[in-house]
Design a protein around this motif. Structure first.
Motif, PDB file in Angstrom:
ATOM      1  N   UNK A 167      -3.432  -2.760   2.449  1.00 44.28           N
ATOM      2  CA  UNK A 167      -3.299  -3.191   3.711  1.00 44.28           C
ATOM      3  C   UNK A 167      -3.807  -1.859   3.935  1.00 44.28           C
ATOM      4  N   UNK A 168      -3.424  -0.987   3.814  1.00 43.11           N
ATOM      5  CA  UNK A 168      -3.551   0.419   4.732  1.00 43.11           C
ATOM      6  C   UNK A 168      -4.946   0.101   4.918  1.00 43.11           C
ATOM      7  N   UNK A 169      -6.220   0.149   3.700  1.00 42.20           N
ATOM      8  CA  UNK A 169      -7.476   0.305   4.799  1.00 42.20           C
ATOM      9  C   UNK A 169      -8.094  -0.570   5.902  1.00 42.20           C
ATOM     10  N   UNK A 202       0.559  -5.037   0.110  1.00 45.33           N
ATOM     11  CA  UNK A 202       1.776  -4.596   1.385  1.00 45.33           C
ATOM     12  C   UNK A 202       1.797  -3.454   1.230  1.00 45.33           C
ATOM     13  N   UNK A 203       2.537  -2.484   2.191  1.00 44.26           N
ATOM     14  CA  UNK A 203       3.004  -1.609   2.322  1.00 44.26           C
ATOM     15  C   UNK A 203       4.377  -0.952   1.977  1.00 44.26           C
ATOM     16  N   UNK A 204       4.627  -2.690   2.274  1.00 46.72           N
ATOM     17  CA  UNK A 204       6.054  -2.862   1.924  1.00 46.72           C
ATOM     18  C   UNK A 204       6.207  -3.561   0.036  1.00 46.72           C
ATOM     19  N   UNK A 205       5.562  -3.543  -0.453  1.00 46.68           N
ATOM     20  CA  UNK A 205       5.230  -3.982  -1.719  1.00 46.68           C
ATOM     21  C   UNK A 205       6.312  -3.052  -2.888  1.00 46.68           C
ATOM     22  N   UNK A 206       6.420  -2.213  -2.840  1.00 48.40           N
ATOM     23  CA  UNK A 206       6.999  -1.310  -4.279  1.00 48.40           C
ATOM     24  C   UNK A 206       6.421  -1.220  -4.983  1.00 48.40           C
ATOM     25  N   UNK A 207       6.900  -0.913  -6.320  1.00 48.52           N
ATOM     26  CA  UNK A 207       6.190  -0.143  -7.331  1.00 48.52           C
ATOM     27  C   UNK A 207       4.816  -0.904  -7.922  1.00 48.52           C
ATOM     28  N   UNK A 262      -0.887  -6.112  -9.564  1.00 49.89           N
ATOM     29  CA  UNK A 262      -1.627  -5.550  -8.471  1.00 49.89           C
ATOM     30  C   UNK A 262      -1.487  -6.768  -7.642  1.00 49.89           C
ATOM     31  N   UNK A 263      -1.989  -7.840  -8.393  1.00 55.16           N
ATOM     32  CA  UNK A 263      -1.840  -9.347  -7.706  1.00 55.16           C
ATOM     33  C   UNK A 263      -0.297  -9.518  -8.352  1.00 55.16           C
ATOM     34  N   UNK A 264       0.504  -9.321  -8.916  1.00 58.32           N
ATOM     35  CA  UNK A 264       1.985 -10.067  -8.591  1.00 58.32           C
ATOM     36  C   UNK A 264       2.268  -9.208  -7.042  1.00 58.32           C
ATOM     37  N   UNK A 265       2.114  -8.136  -6.724  1.00 59.84           N
ATOM     38  CA  UNK A 265       2.330  -8.054  -5.676  1.00 59.84           C
ATOM     39  C   UNK A 265       1.753  -8.196  -4.363  1.00 59.84           C
ATOM     40  N   UNK A 266       0.600  -8.710  -4.464  1.00 60.18           N
ATOM     41  CA  UNK A 266      -0.309  -8.580  -3.160  1.00 60.18           C
ATOM     42  C   UNK A 266      -0.514 -10.344  -3.144  1.00 60.18           C
ATOM     43  N   UNK A 267      -1.067 -10.492  -1.253  1.00 57.95           N
ATOM     44  CA  UNK A 267      -1.071 -11.213  -1.277  1.00 57.95           C
ATOM     45  C   UNK A 267      -2.523 -11.589  -0.302  1.00 57.95           C
TER      46      UNK A 267
END
Length: 282
Positions: A167-169, A202-207, A262-267
Motif C-alpha cells: 500500500x505504501x507504493x 496494508x501496513x498493518x497486515x503482519x507477516x 500475499x493474497x491472504x492479507x491483501x485487500x
C-alpha cells in the motif's frame, strides 16, 4: 517462446540420455556455456545444430523433424527487437515471455508494476533513477514500456494480470503530486478491467512471505496447440545486478505459496487508491 520450448526438449533428451552438459559439450565440440544458453532459451539455433544434438542424444527419428522446424522459429524477431538499443542485457528474454504469457501474477513493494504505469510516471522514475540518461534514451524506454502495455488492453485474449502491491507504493510521490495523481487515477481505471485484479497489502497486515521473497513476477502460458501441455511457468526476479529466471518445479511452488500468502492479507486496491488520491489534491 520457441527458443524456450526447443531448449526444454533438448534438455529432456540430454537427461534421458543420462548425459551431463560437460559430456554433451565435449561430444559436440561446444562449450558448456553454449549448451546452457540453448537449454535456457537464451539463443536461437540452426537446424543443423539441432540435428547434431539429436544425434548425440539418440533422439527418436520422428522427433528430429519437429525440433528442426522449431529451430527455424527461434530466428523470428519480436517487435521489441526494434528497441534493442535500450533493452537491458537479459531483459529481452523477459519481454518475449511476457508477450507469450496468458497470465501474469506480480508482487511489487516499491514501484507501480510496469504494465500499470502511466507515461508520466515512467518518465519521472527513469529520470530520477538515471540522471545521466539522455532525454532521447528516456523517450525510447518510455515508448517500449507503453508498447508492452498493449498486452493488457488488446481485444483478443488480453493478458490476465493479478497485481499485489504494498500500500505504501500508492503514497510514493514519484514525479510530484500531479504525476502521482495521474498514476493513481490510471490504477483506479485499470481496476475496472475484467482481466485485471489489483490488490494492496496494508501496513498493518503482519507477516507475509513477500517480506522474504521481495518483488517478483510469475508468468504462465496457454496451450500452443490443442491437447498439448502448456509451457511450464517462469518466475522472473529483477535483482540489482541483473535478471534471474526460475523454472524449476520447486522454485515455482515456493513462489506460488508466497503469492498465496500475499493474497491472504491483501485487500482490493480501490479504497487505498482513493485515499491516496485525496492526499494528492490537498
Amino acid at each position: 517462446m520457441p527458443r524456450r520450448q526447443l531448449g526444454r526438449h533438448l534438455r529432456d533428451l540430454r537427461n534421458r540420455a543420462r548425459m551431463t552438459t560437460r559430456t554433451a559439450a565435449q561430444q559436440l565440440e561446444w562449450s558448456e556455456a553454449k549448451i546452457w544458453r540453448i537449454e535456457t532459451g537464451q539463443t536461437s539455433l540452426r537446424s543443423l545444430d539441432v540435428e547434431a544434438m539429436c544425434k548425440v542424444y539418440g533422439a527418436p527419428s520422428d522427433l528430429i523433424g519437429p525440433l528442426t522446424a522449431l529451430a527455424r522459429e527461434t530466428k523470428a524477431r519480436g517487435w521489441w527487437t526494434a528497441y534493442g538499443d535500450v533493452i537491458a542485457e537479459g531483459f529481452e528474454v523477459y519481454i518475449g515471455l511476457e508477450e507469450a504469457a496468458s497470465r501474469l501474477s506480480t508482487y511489487e513493494n516499491e514501484l507501480v508494476p510496469g504494465l500499470l504505469q502511466t507515461e508520466a510516471y515512467t518518465r519521472a522514475m527513469l529520470a530520477a533513477a538515471r540522471p545521466d540518461m539522455s532525454a532521447s534514451e528516456i523517450d525510447r524506454r518510455v515508448q517500449l514500456r507503453m508498447a508492452r502495455q498493449a498486452l493488457v488492453t488488446r481485444a483478443d485474449a488480453p493478458l490476465q494480470l493479478d497485481a499485489v502491491i504494498s500500500e505504501s507504493v500508492l503514497w510514493h510521490r514519484i514525479g510530484g503530486a500531479e504525476v502521482a495523481a495521474g498514476q493513481l487515477a490510471h490504477l483506479r481505471q485499470m481496476c475496472d478491467l475484467p482481466n485485471v485484479r489489483i490488490r494492496v497489502v496494508p501496513p498493518d497486515s503482519g507477516y507475509h512471505e513477500g517480506m522474504d521473497s521481495g518483488r517478483f513476477v510469475m508468468l504462465e502460458f496457454p496451450e500452443l496447440r490443442v491437447g498439448e501441455q502448456p509451457e511450464p511457468p517462469v518466475v522472473y526476479v529483477e535483482a540489482f545486478t541483473g535478471p534471474v529466471y526460475l523454472d524449476k518445479e520447486n522454485d515455482i511452488d515456493r513462489y506460488r505459496r508466497a503469492f498465496a500468502s500475499l493474497g491472504a492479507v491483501a485487500v482490493d486496491a480501490r479504497d487505498g487508491i482513493e485515499a491516496a488520491r485525496e492526499s494528492c489534491a490537498v
